[in-house]
Design a protein around this motif. Structure first.
Motif, PDB file in Angstrom:
ATOM      1  N   TYR A 121       0.828  -1.207   0.000  1.00  0.00           N
ATOM      2  CA  TYR A 121       0.000   0.000   0.000  1.00  0.00           C
ATOM      3  C   TYR A 121       0.865   1.261   0.000  1.00  0.00           C
ATOM      4  N   ILE A 122       0.563   2.187  -0.907  1.00  0.00           N
ATOM      5  CA  ILE A 122       1.201   3.507  -0.971  1.00  0.00           C
ATOM      6  C   ILE A 122       0.067   4.525  -0.861  1.00  0.00           C
ATOM      7  N   CYS A 123       0.205   5.504   0.055  1.00  0.00           N
ATOM      8  CA  CYS A 123      -0.884   6.440   0.346  1.00  0.00           C
ATOM      9  C   CYS A 123      -1.310   7.261  -0.868  1.00  0.00           C
ATOM     10  N   HIS A 124      -0.381   7.681  -1.692  1.00  0.00           N
ATOM     11  CA  HIS A 124      -0.710   8.347  -2.953  1.00  0.00           C
ATOM     12  C   HIS A 124       0.475   8.208  -3.902  1.00  0.00           C
ATOM     13  N   GLU A 125       0.215   8.358  -5.178  1.00  0.00           N
ATOM     14  CA  GLU A 125       1.210   8.110  -6.222  1.00  0.00           C
ATOM     15  C   GLU A 125       2.488   8.927  -6.043  1.00  0.00           C
ATOM     16  N   ASN A 126       2.367  10.156  -5.579  1.00  0.00           N
ATOM     17  CA  ASN A 126       3.525  11.046  -5.435  1.00  0.00           C
ATOM     18  C   ASN A 126       4.089  11.073  -4.018  1.00  0.00           C
ATOM     19  N   CYS A 127       3.846  10.052  -3.225  1.00  0.00           N
ATOM     20  CA  CYS A 127       4.358  10.003  -1.854  1.00  0.00           C
ATOM     21  C   CYS A 127       5.888  10.066  -1.883  1.00  0.00           C
ATOM     22  N   LYS A 128       6.456  10.999  -1.113  1.00  0.00           N
ATOM     23  CA  LYS A 128       7.902  11.209  -1.089  1.00  0.00           C
ATOM     24  C   LYS A 128       8.608  10.310  -0.085  1.00  0.00           C
ATOM     25  N   GLY A 129       7.863   9.721   0.847  1.00  0.00           N
ATOM     26  CA  GLY A 129       8.456   8.815   1.818  1.00  0.00           C
ATOM     27  C   GLY A 129       9.148   9.534   2.962  1.00  0.00           C
ATOM     28  N   LEU A 130      10.100   8.833   3.573  1.00  0.00           N
ATOM     29  CA  LEU A 130      10.847   9.359   4.712  1.00  0.00           C
ATOM     30  C   LEU A 130      12.252   9.748   4.286  1.00  0.00           C
ATOM     31  N   CYS A 131      12.804  10.753   4.940  1.00  0.00           N
ATOM     32  CA  CYS A 131      14.188  11.148   4.693  1.00  0.00           C
ATOM     33  C   CYS A 131      15.100  10.016   5.157  1.00  0.00           C
ATOM     34  N   THR A 132      16.031   9.629   4.316  1.00  0.00           N
ATOM     35  CA  THR A 132      16.931   8.527   4.670  1.00  0.00           C
ATOM     36  C   THR A 132      17.958   8.925   5.721  1.00  0.00           C
TER      37      THR A 132
END
Length: 163
Positions: A121-132
């Protein structure tokens, strides 16, 4: 939730047995789950006709999904339905037979719920995620730290491997 039916009741039924039930089910797939406090509501029609189990199943349920990129949690209301036709006089995927005292429909309920769960599951197509580097959600904040030098990492030599 009681999901069992007496085989003899089903064999001798002249018309489909109709049942509406609700209860808790613990189902989890990847980052998805049915919350423990959530009710799964099912509506089913079930009959055995000519040594075939016919099950018309509808389910309404709530899924809690966690985004695989940013770890945001979201509750999703879902509905699914399916008609199952299972031959009971030969082997079947559900290991059901007329020789059993009861027939449990839980595997069918689980199947239509799992059909609606997205393992990745991905919340939305352009999800940037977390800073590594610092781990903040990049959808909500912008990092103000300096980029870490990759050569400082004890794992930097792994980047030279040809995989």
């Amino acid at each position: 939730m009681d999901t069992c039916f007496k085989t003899t009741d089903l064999i001798y039924a002249k018309s489909p047995i109709e049942v509406n039930k609700s209860g808790n089910l613990e189902i989890k797939l990847g980052n998805n789950q049915i919350p423990s406090q959530s009710q799964v509501e099912i509506s089913l029609k079930i009959i055995i006709k000519n040594e075939e189990l016919v099950l018309d199943l509808k389910a309404t349920f709530e899924i809690t999904a966690i985004c695989g990129r940013c770890l945001e949690e979201k509750t999703i209301n879902e509905f699914n339905s399916k008609v199952f036709r299972i031959s009971l006089n030969s082997e079947n995927d559900y290991e059901l037979s007329l020789n059993q005292e009861k027939i449990d429909v839980l595997p069918f309920i689980t199947e239509i719920i799992l059909d609606k769960m997205n393992e990745n599951y991905i919340c939305h197509e352009n999800c940037k995620g977390l800073c590594t580097t610092c781990g903040i959600n990049l959808n909500n904040y912008k990092c103000s730290h300096l980029e870490k030098n990759l050569k400082e990492s004890p794992f930097s030599s792994l980047s030279q491997l040809d995989l």
